[in-house]
Design a protein around this motif. Structure first.
Motif, PDB file in Angstrom:
ATOM      1  N   ALA A  14      -3.610 -10.007   3.355  1.00  0.00           N
ATOM      2  CA  ALA A  14      -3.521  -9.474   2.423  1.00  0.00           C
ATOM      3  C   ALA A  14      -4.784  -8.610   2.250  1.00  0.00           C
ATOM      4  O   ALA A  14      -5.603  -8.901   2.764  1.00  0.00           O
ATOM      5  N   GLY A  15      -4.390  -7.717   1.933  1.00  0.00           N
ATOM      6  CA  GLY A  15      -5.042  -6.654   1.406  1.00  0.00           C
ATOM      7  C   GLY A  15      -4.780  -6.074   2.545  1.00  0.00           C
ATOM      8  O   GLY A  15      -5.584  -4.419   2.709  1.00  0.00           O
ATOM      9  N   GLY A  16      -4.375  -5.753   4.023  1.00  0.00           N
ATOM     10  CA  GLY A  16      -3.894  -5.369   4.988  1.00  0.00           C
ATOM     11  C   GLY A  16      -2.479  -3.653   4.445  1.00  0.00           C
ATOM     12  O   GLY A  16      -2.454  -3.649   3.234  1.00  0.00           O
ATOM     13  N   SER A  17      -2.203  -3.511   5.201  1.00  0.00           N
ATOM     14  CA  SER A  17      -1.250  -2.095   5.495  1.00  0.00           C
ATOM     15  C   SER A  17       0.095  -2.021   6.464  1.00  0.00           C
ATOM     16  O   SER A  17      -0.090  -2.680   6.844  1.00  0.00           O
ATOM     17  N   LEU A  18       0.956  -2.235   5.561  1.00  0.00           N
ATOM     18  CA  LEU A  18       2.626  -1.639   6.797  1.00  0.00           C
ATOM     19  C   LEU A  18       2.946  -0.628   6.329  1.00  0.00           C
ATOM     20  O   LEU A  18       2.899   0.140   5.336  1.00  0.00           O
ATOM     21  N   ARG A  19       3.458   0.342   7.473  1.00  0.00           N
ATOM     22  CA  ARG A  19       4.211   1.190   7.232  1.00  0.00           C
ATOM     23  C   ARG A  19       6.075   1.164   7.532  1.00  0.00           C
ATOM     24  O   ARG A  19       6.224   0.507   8.410  1.00  0.00           O
ATOM     25  N   LEU A  20       6.394   1.439   6.390  1.00  0.00           N
ATOM     26  CA  LEU A  20       8.331   1.050   7.181  1.00  0.00           C
ATOM     27  C   LEU A  20       8.720   2.267   7.043  1.00  0.00           C
ATOM     28  O   LEU A  20       8.801   3.509   6.863  1.00  0.00           O
ATOM     29  N   SER A  21      10.003   2.270   7.852  1.00  0.00           N
ATOM     30  CA  SER A  21       9.962   3.372   8.422  1.00  0.00           C
ATOM     31  C   SER A  21      12.410   3.245   7.904  1.00  0.00           C
ATOM     32  O   SER A  21      12.489   1.307   8.776  1.00  0.00           O
ATOM     33  N   CYS A  22      12.959   3.679   7.814  1.00  0.00           N
ATOM     34  CA  CYS A  22      14.462   3.444   7.361  1.00  0.00           C
ATOM     35  C   CYS A  22      15.077   5.134   8.332  1.00  0.00           C
ATOM     36  O   CYS A  22      14.604   6.042   7.873  1.00  0.00           O
ATOM     37  N   SER A  63       4.956  -3.010  -9.938  1.00  0.00           N
ATOM     38  CA  SER A  63       3.970  -3.877  -9.601  1.00  0.00           C
ATOM     39  C   SER A  63       3.894  -3.177  -8.269  1.00  0.00           C
ATOM     40  O   SER A  63       2.910  -3.664  -7.346  1.00  0.00           O
ATOM     41  N   VAL A  64       4.695  -1.699  -7.572  1.00  0.00           N
ATOM     42  CA  VAL A  64       3.595  -1.130  -6.686  1.00  0.00           C
ATOM     43  C   VAL A  64       2.432  -0.080  -6.952  1.00  0.00           C
ATOM     44  O   VAL A  64       3.043   0.812  -6.007  1.00  0.00           O
ATOM     45  N   LYS A  65       2.848   0.227  -7.742  1.00  0.00           N
ATOM     46  CA  LYS A  65       2.271   1.793  -8.204  1.00  0.00           C
ATOM     47  C   LYS A  65       0.804   1.665  -7.926  1.00  0.00           C
ATOM     48  O   LYS A  65      -0.136   0.501  -8.384  1.00  0.00           O
ATOM     49  N   GLY A  66       0.712   2.709  -7.242  1.00  0.00           N
ATOM     50  CA  GLY A  66      -1.188   3.042  -6.696  1.00  0.00           C
ATOM     51  C   GLY A  66      -1.205   2.385  -5.929  1.00  0.00           C
ATOM     52  O   GLY A  66      -1.839   2.641  -4.649  1.00  0.00           O
ATOM     53  N   ARG A  67      -0.190   1.346  -4.929  1.00  0.00           N
ATOM     54  CA  ARG A  67      -0.555   1.044  -3.709  1.00  0.00           C
ATOM     55  C   ARG A  67       0.513   0.924  -3.047  1.00  0.00           C
ATOM     56  O   ARG A  67       0.650   1.126  -1.837  1.00  0.00           O
ATOM     57  N   PHE A  68       1.998   1.705  -3.361  1.00  0.00           N
ATOM     58  CA  PHE A  68       2.610   1.554  -2.330  1.00  0.00           C
ATOM     59  C   PHE A  68       3.505   3.557  -2.608  1.00  0.00           C
ATOM     60  O   PHE A  68       2.916   4.046  -3.682  1.00  0.00           O
ATOM     61  N   THR A  69       3.321   3.860  -1.297  1.00  0.00           N
ATOM     62  CA  THR A  69       3.570   5.193  -1.734  1.00  0.00           C
ATOM     63  C   THR A  69       5.160   5.702  -0.390  1.00  0.00           C
ATOM     64  O   THR A  69       5.433   5.237   0.791  1.00  0.00           O
ATOM     65  N   ILE A  70       6.353   6.124  -0.690  1.00  0.00           N
ATOM     66  CA  ILE A  70       7.746   6.624  -0.767  1.00  0.00           C
ATOM     67  C   ILE A  70       7.724   7.989   0.000  1.00  0.00           C
ATOM     68  O   ILE A  70       7.280   8.988  -1.467  1.00  0.00           O
ATOM     69  N   SER A  71       7.836   8.181   0.964  1.00  0.00           N
ATOM     70  CA  SER A  71       8.278   9.529   1.929  1.00  0.00           C
ATOM     71  C   SER A  71       9.189   9.936   2.348  1.00  0.00           C
ATOM     72  O   SER A  71      10.132   9.049   2.705  1.00  0.00           O
ATOM     73  N   GLN A  82       4.937   3.297   2.410  1.00  0.00           N
ATOM     74  CA  GLN A  82       3.093   3.072   3.173  1.00  0.00           C
ATOM     75  C   GLN A  82       3.089   2.236   2.480  1.00  0.00           C
ATOM     76  O   GLN A  82       2.871   2.202   0.976  1.00  0.00           O
ATOM     77  N   MET A  83       2.798   0.526   2.452  1.00  0.00           N
ATOM     78  CA  MET A  83       2.213  -0.511   1.646  1.00  0.00           C
ATOM     79  C   MET A  83       0.764  -0.306   1.729  1.00  0.00           C
ATOM     80  O   MET A  83       0.472  -0.717   3.354  1.00  0.00           O
ATOM     81  N   ASN A  84       0.213  -0.419   1.113  1.00  0.00           N
ATOM     82  CA  ASN A  84      -1.167  -0.669   0.941  1.00  0.00           C
ATOM     83  C   ASN A  84      -1.978  -1.843   0.321  1.00  0.00           C
ATOM     84  O   ASN A  84      -1.209  -1.888  -1.056  1.00  0.00           O
ATOM     85  N   SER A  85      -3.044  -2.123   0.016  1.00  0.00           N
ATOM     86  CA  SER A  85      -3.625  -3.167  -0.484  1.00  0.00           C
ATOM     87  C   SER A  85      -2.466  -4.370  -0.268  1.00  0.00           C
ATOM     88  O   SER A  85      -1.784  -4.791  -1.963  1.00  0.00           O
ATOM     89  N   LEU A  86      -1.403  -4.468   0.469  1.00  0.00           N
ATOM     90  CA  LEU A  86      -0.862  -5.614   0.427  1.00  0.00           C
ATOM     91  C   LEU A  86      -1.225  -7.248   0.124  1.00  0.00           C
ATOM     92  O   LEU A  86      -2.856  -7.410  -0.385  1.00  0.00           O
ATOM     93  N   LYS A  87      -0.026  -8.162  -1.099  1.00  0.00           N
ATOM     94  CA  LYS A  87      -0.455  -8.693  -1.481  1.00  0.00           C
ATOM     95  C   LYS A  87       0.757 -10.311  -1.259  1.00  0.00           C
ATOM     96  O   LYS A  87       1.454  -9.304  -0.708  1.00  0.00           O
ATOM     97  N   PRO A  88       0.072 -11.522  -1.327  1.00  0.00           N
ATOM     98  CA  PRO A  88       1.045 -12.489  -0.725  1.00  0.00           C
ATOM     99  C   PRO A  88       2.260 -12.083  -1.361  1.00  0.00           C
ATOM    100  O   PRO A  88       3.514 -12.578  -0.849  1.00  0.00           O
TER     101      PRO A  88
END
Length: 129
Positions: A14-22, A63-71, A82-88
């Protein structure tokens, strides 16, 4: 029609980041609006974020505004989350979706996922507390 392959999922605290790719195959990627959805165990699939074909418009679930960014990078046929400040409660299988006849905002409407053209196989994100 494009085909989609997600990657980048994994286990994070929790609190960490991940970046997903498609990654998309096909020459018409740039004509598709792209979105991310997720499905947690025992829950229905829900909208996360979407981006227009040009990348100029984005739309997010509250629920993800301000924490996730799509590009997206149309030169690489890839969309990112890009997913920041991840929560359980972000724990879920994340799916990438594409549609050539909708908008990013329309992807965020209830039940939009029933009509989207193309789906990836999903990637699991687990957020530990």
């Amino acid at each position: 029609q494009v085909q989609l392959v997600e990657s980048g999922g994994g286990l994070v605290q929790a609190g960490g980041s991940l970046r997903l790719s498609c990654a998309a195959s096909g020459r018409t990627f740039s004509s598709y609006a792209m979105g991310w959805f997720r499905q947690a165990p025992g829950k229905e699939r829900e909208f996360v974020a979407a981006v227009s074909w040009s990348g100029s418009s984005t739309y997010y679930a509250d629920s993800v505004k301000g924490r996730f960014t799509i590009s997206r990078d149309n030169a690489k046929n890839t969309v990112y989350l890009q997913m920041n400040s991840l929560k359980p409660e972000d724990t879920a299988v994340y799916y990438c979706a594409a549609d050539s006849s909708t908008t990013a905002q329309a992807m965020g409407q209830p039940a939009s996922d029933r009509y989207l053209e193309v789906w990836g196989q999903g990637t699991l994100v687990t957020v530990s507390s």
